[in-house]
Design a protein around this motif. Structure first.
Motif, PDB file in Angstrom:
ATOM      1  N   ALA A  90      31.352  39.905  29.188  1.00 63.86           N
ATOM      2  CA  ALA A  90      31.026  39.623  30.581  1.00 63.86           C
ATOM      3  C   ALA A  90      32.153  38.844  31.249  1.00 63.86           C
ATOM      4  O   ALA A  90      32.660  37.875  30.677  1.00 63.86           O
ATOM      5  CB  ALA A  90      29.729  38.836  30.655  1.00 63.86           C
ATOM      6  N   PRO A  91      32.567  39.235  32.454  1.00 58.28           N
ATOM      7  CA  PRO A  91      33.613  38.497  33.165  1.00 58.28           C
ATOM      8  C   PRO A  91      33.123  37.100  33.521  1.00 58.28           C
ATOM      9  O   PRO A  91      31.990  36.930  33.990  1.00 58.28           O
ATOM     10  CB  PRO A  91      33.850  39.332  34.424  1.00 58.28           C
ATOM     11  CG  PRO A  91      33.197  40.645  34.179  1.00 58.28           C
ATOM     12  CD  PRO A  91      32.100  40.406  33.213  1.00 58.28           C
ATOM     13  N   ARG A  92      33.957  36.116  33.305  1.00 58.86           N
ATOM     14  CA  ARG A  92      33.601  34.747  33.664  1.00 58.86           C
ATOM     15  C   ARG A  92      34.879  33.950  33.863  1.00 58.86           C
ATOM     16  O   ARG A  92      35.983  34.436  33.617  1.00 58.86           O
ATOM     17  CB  ARG A  92      32.717  34.106  32.599  1.00 58.86           C
ATOM     18  CG  ARG A  92      33.366  33.959  31.235  1.00 58.86           C
ATOM     19  CD  ARG A  92      32.400  33.298  30.250  1.00 58.86           C
ATOM     20  NE  ARG A  92      31.222  34.128  30.036  1.00 58.86           N
ATOM     21  CZ  ARG A  92      29.978  33.673  30.054  1.00 58.86           C
ATOM     22  NH1 ARG A  92      29.738  32.411  30.311  1.00 58.86           N
ATOM     23  NH2 ARG A  92      28.966  34.478  29.815  1.00 58.86           N
ATOM     24  N   GLY A  93      34.718  32.730  34.334  1.00 56.68           N
ATOM     25  CA  GLY A  93      35.884  31.896  34.591  1.00 56.68           C
ATOM     26  C   GLY A  93      36.386  32.082  36.011  1.00 56.68           C
ATOM     27  O   GLY A  93      35.653  32.528  36.897  1.00 56.68           O
ATOM     28  N   THR A  94      37.648  31.748  36.239  1.00 60.69           N
ATOM     29  CA  THR A  94      38.256  31.819  37.564  1.00 60.69           C
ATOM     30  C   THR A  94      39.437  32.776  37.547  1.00 60.69           C
ATOM     31  O   THR A  94      40.286  32.704  36.656  1.00 60.69           O
ATOM     32  CB  THR A  94      38.736  30.428  38.030  1.00 60.69           C
ATOM     33  OG1 THR A  94      37.620  29.536  38.098  1.00 60.69           O
ATOM     34  CG2 THR A  94      39.391  30.504  39.403  1.00 60.69           C
ATOM     35  N   LEU A  95      39.484  33.666  38.524  1.00 61.00           N
ATOM     36  CA  LEU A  95      40.607  34.585  38.704  1.00 61.00           C
ATOM     37  C   LEU A  95      41.232  34.292  40.059  1.00 61.00           C
ATOM     38  O   LEU A  95      40.536  34.308  41.085  1.00 61.00           O
ATOM     39  CB  LEU A  95      40.131  36.043  38.647  1.00 61.00           C
ATOM     40  CG  LEU A  95      41.264  37.073  38.570  1.00 61.00           C
ATOM     41  CD1 LEU A  95      41.646  37.296  37.103  1.00 61.00           C
ATOM     42  CD2 LEU A  95      40.852  38.398  39.196  1.00 61.00           C
ATOM     43  N   VAL A  96      42.532  34.033  40.083  1.00 59.10           N
ATOM     44  CA  VAL A  96      43.237  33.724  41.332  1.00 59.10           C
ATOM     45  C   VAL A  96      43.940  34.983  41.825  1.00 59.10           C
ATOM     46  O   VAL A  96      44.715  35.604  41.092  1.00 59.10           O
ATOM     47  CB  VAL A  96      44.263  32.594  41.129  1.00 59.10           C
ATOM     48  CG1 VAL A  96      45.004  32.305  42.440  1.00 59.10           C
ATOM     49  CG2 VAL A  96      43.565  31.335  40.621  1.00 59.10           C
ATOM     50  N   VAL A  97      43.660  35.361  43.073  1.00 59.98           N
ATOM     51  CA  VAL A  97      44.240  36.558  43.668  1.00 59.98           C
ATOM     52  C   VAL A  97      45.126  36.152  44.840  1.00 59.98           C
ATOM     53  O   VAL A  97      44.686  35.421  45.736  1.00 59.98           O
ATOM     54  CB  VAL A  97      43.157  37.536  44.167  1.00 59.98           C
ATOM     55  CG1 VAL A  97      43.799  38.825  44.692  1.00 59.98           C
ATOM     56  CG2 VAL A  97      42.161  37.850  43.059  1.00 59.98           C
ATOM     57  N   ALA A  98      46.370  36.604  44.845  1.00 58.05           N
ATOM     58  CA  ALA A  98      47.302  36.387  45.953  1.00 58.05           C
ATOM     59  C   ALA A  98      47.429  37.698  46.728  1.00 58.05           C
ATOM     60  O   ALA A  98      47.661  38.750  46.129  1.00 58.05           O
ATOM     61  CB  ALA A  98      48.664  35.939  45.432  1.00 58.05           C
ATOM     62  N   ALA A  99      47.276  37.642  48.044  1.00 54.16           N
ATOM     63  CA  ALA A  99      47.268  38.876  48.825  1.00 54.16           C
ATOM     64  C   ALA A  99      47.696  38.607  50.263  1.00 54.16           C
ATOM     65  O   ALA A  99      47.583  37.481  50.756  1.00 54.16           O
ATOM     66  CB  ALA A  99      45.871  39.509  48.816  1.00 54.16           C
ATOM     67  N   PHE A 100      48.166  39.652  50.941  1.00 53.46           N
ATOM     68  CA  PHE A 100      48.504  39.545  52.356  1.00 53.46           C
ATOM     69  C   PHE A 100      47.213  39.558  53.182  1.00 53.46           C
ATOM     70  O   PHE A 100      46.156  40.005  52.725  1.00 53.46           O
ATOM     71  CB  PHE A 100      49.472  40.640  52.782  1.00 53.46           C
ATOM     72  CG  PHE A 100      49.003  42.049  52.567  1.00 53.46           C
ATOM     73  CD1 PHE A 100      48.507  42.808  53.622  1.00 53.46           C
ATOM     74  CD2 PHE A 100      49.075  42.640  51.310  1.00 53.46           C
ATOM     75  CE1 PHE A 100      48.087  44.116  53.436  1.00 53.46           C
ATOM     76  CE2 PHE A 100      48.657  43.955  51.103  1.00 53.46           C
ATOM     77  CZ  PHE A 100      48.158  44.686  52.177  1.00 53.46           C
ATOM     78  N   SER A 101      47.295  39.068  54.412  1.00 57.03           N
ATOM     79  CA  SER A 101      46.095  38.715  55.175  1.00 57.03           C
ATOM     80  C   SER A 101      45.161  39.901  55.411  1.00 57.03           C
ATOM     81  O   SER A 101      43.933  39.774  55.263  1.00 57.03           O
ATOM     82  CB  SER A 101      46.484  38.096  56.519  1.00 57.03           C
ATOM     83  OG  SER A 101      47.249  39.008  57.294  1.00 57.03           O
TER      84      SER A 101
END
Length: 305
Positions: A90-101
């Motif tokens: 199962a997905p858990r924890g924190t995922l940081v996503v960098a993206a344009f606006s």
């Protein structure tokens, strides 16, 4: 043993050229980054940085460490992901996503909304960055996933430690008031159809201004540009009250109120959007959950209010 945090700090300094910029990217103070670098120098027994004007440069020893760093981080990430996969799928924890606006608005916002229900133990943090910055953040470990677009038809340069896949094709439409003469056209618009009409457009130097200049390149005379506005919501406000028309990417377009319509172009400007992540994170359940949800985002159409 070399401290992983110090190694990450050195790699960021090498990429950005100053302790202050590395500190800003990693979320530390410049003093903390300096202390990490000094600790690394004590551990390896040789200087790794040398002053250069207002910045710093790597010593030969520092360059050797930075060139070896990707293998270290990839091995550590593979170990962590193997442990997560073995203990729970199962997905858990924190995922940081960098993206344009506009990718945040059109792709990530619906993705995060659905993930909150489907994966309640997964937290997705989003930071707005241009494509080059986003890729660097993923490569250095400051982010886990980047959403990037090609620049004027040229794809972003991908670091060797990253992999990517196509997630979306964004296109531009012309938005106008419902009573505008062009709004009555049933067929897709051409560049010549747009001649003689007043515009609000994104400022020079932006991708959307490049789109606009290509769109009107074959139209005789200089286009009647009344307003240069970077914010698309503000552009739409001016379209609603002043009768100008605007070229708006579909990803950037909020729901149009009853007084406005979008009309497609025969040869619409387009940009390809890709997701990029570290190869060593391929097995991450969290990463896979976000990528799967991005595939479920409905396609954006040209017309409508």
């Amino acid at each position: 043993m070399v401290d992983v945090g110090a190694l990450r700090a050195l790699r960021s300094v090498a990429a950005l050229g100053t302790l202050a910029r590395a500190a800003e990217e990693l979320g530390f103070t410049a003093s903390a980054i300096s202390q990490q670098i000094k600790r690394l120098e004590r551990e390896v027994g040789v200087p790794v940085l040398a002053p250069a004007g207002r910045g710093v440069v790597l010593t030969p020893a520092g360059r050797a460490i930075v060139e070896s760093a990707p293998e270290v981080f990839q091995a550590l990430e593979r170990c962590a992901e193997a442990a997560r996969s073995a203990s729970r799928g199962a997905p858990r924890g924190t995922l940081v996503v960098a993206a344009f606006s506009t990718a945040i608005r059109g792709l990530l916002a619906p993705t995060v909304g659905h993930l909150s229900t489907r994966c309640p133990d997964l937290r997705v943090d989003i930071v707005e960055q241009d494509p080059d910055h986003a890729l660097r953040s993923v490569a250095t470990g400051a982010a886990d996933l980047a959403l990037v677009h090609d620049a004027d038809g040229l794809p972003a340069v991908l670091p060797g430690s990253l992999t990517q896949r196509h997630v979306h094709t964004d296109a531009g439409d012309v938005v106008m008031r419902r009573e505008h003469p062009l709004a009555q056209r049933e067929e897709a618009l051409t560049g010549n159809d747009l001649a003689g009409h007043a515009w609000v457009t994104s400022p020079p130097g932006t991708v959307c201004h490049q789109w606009f200049r290509r769109l009107v390149a074959d139209v005789s005379g200089e286009p009647d540009v009344r307003h240069l506005i970077d914010d698309f919501s503000t552009q739409l406000s001016l379209v609603a009250v002043s009768g100008v028309i605007a070229l708006i990417p579909r990803l950037a377009r909020p729901p149009l109120h009853d007084g406005l319509v979008a009309r497609p172009l025969r040869r619409p400007p387009k940009r390809e959007v890709h997701a990029a992540w570290r190869r060593s994170a391929d097995a991450s359940p969290a990463l896979r959950a976000v990528l799967t949800e991005l595939d479920r985002v409905p396609g954006l159409t040209a017309g409508g209010a």
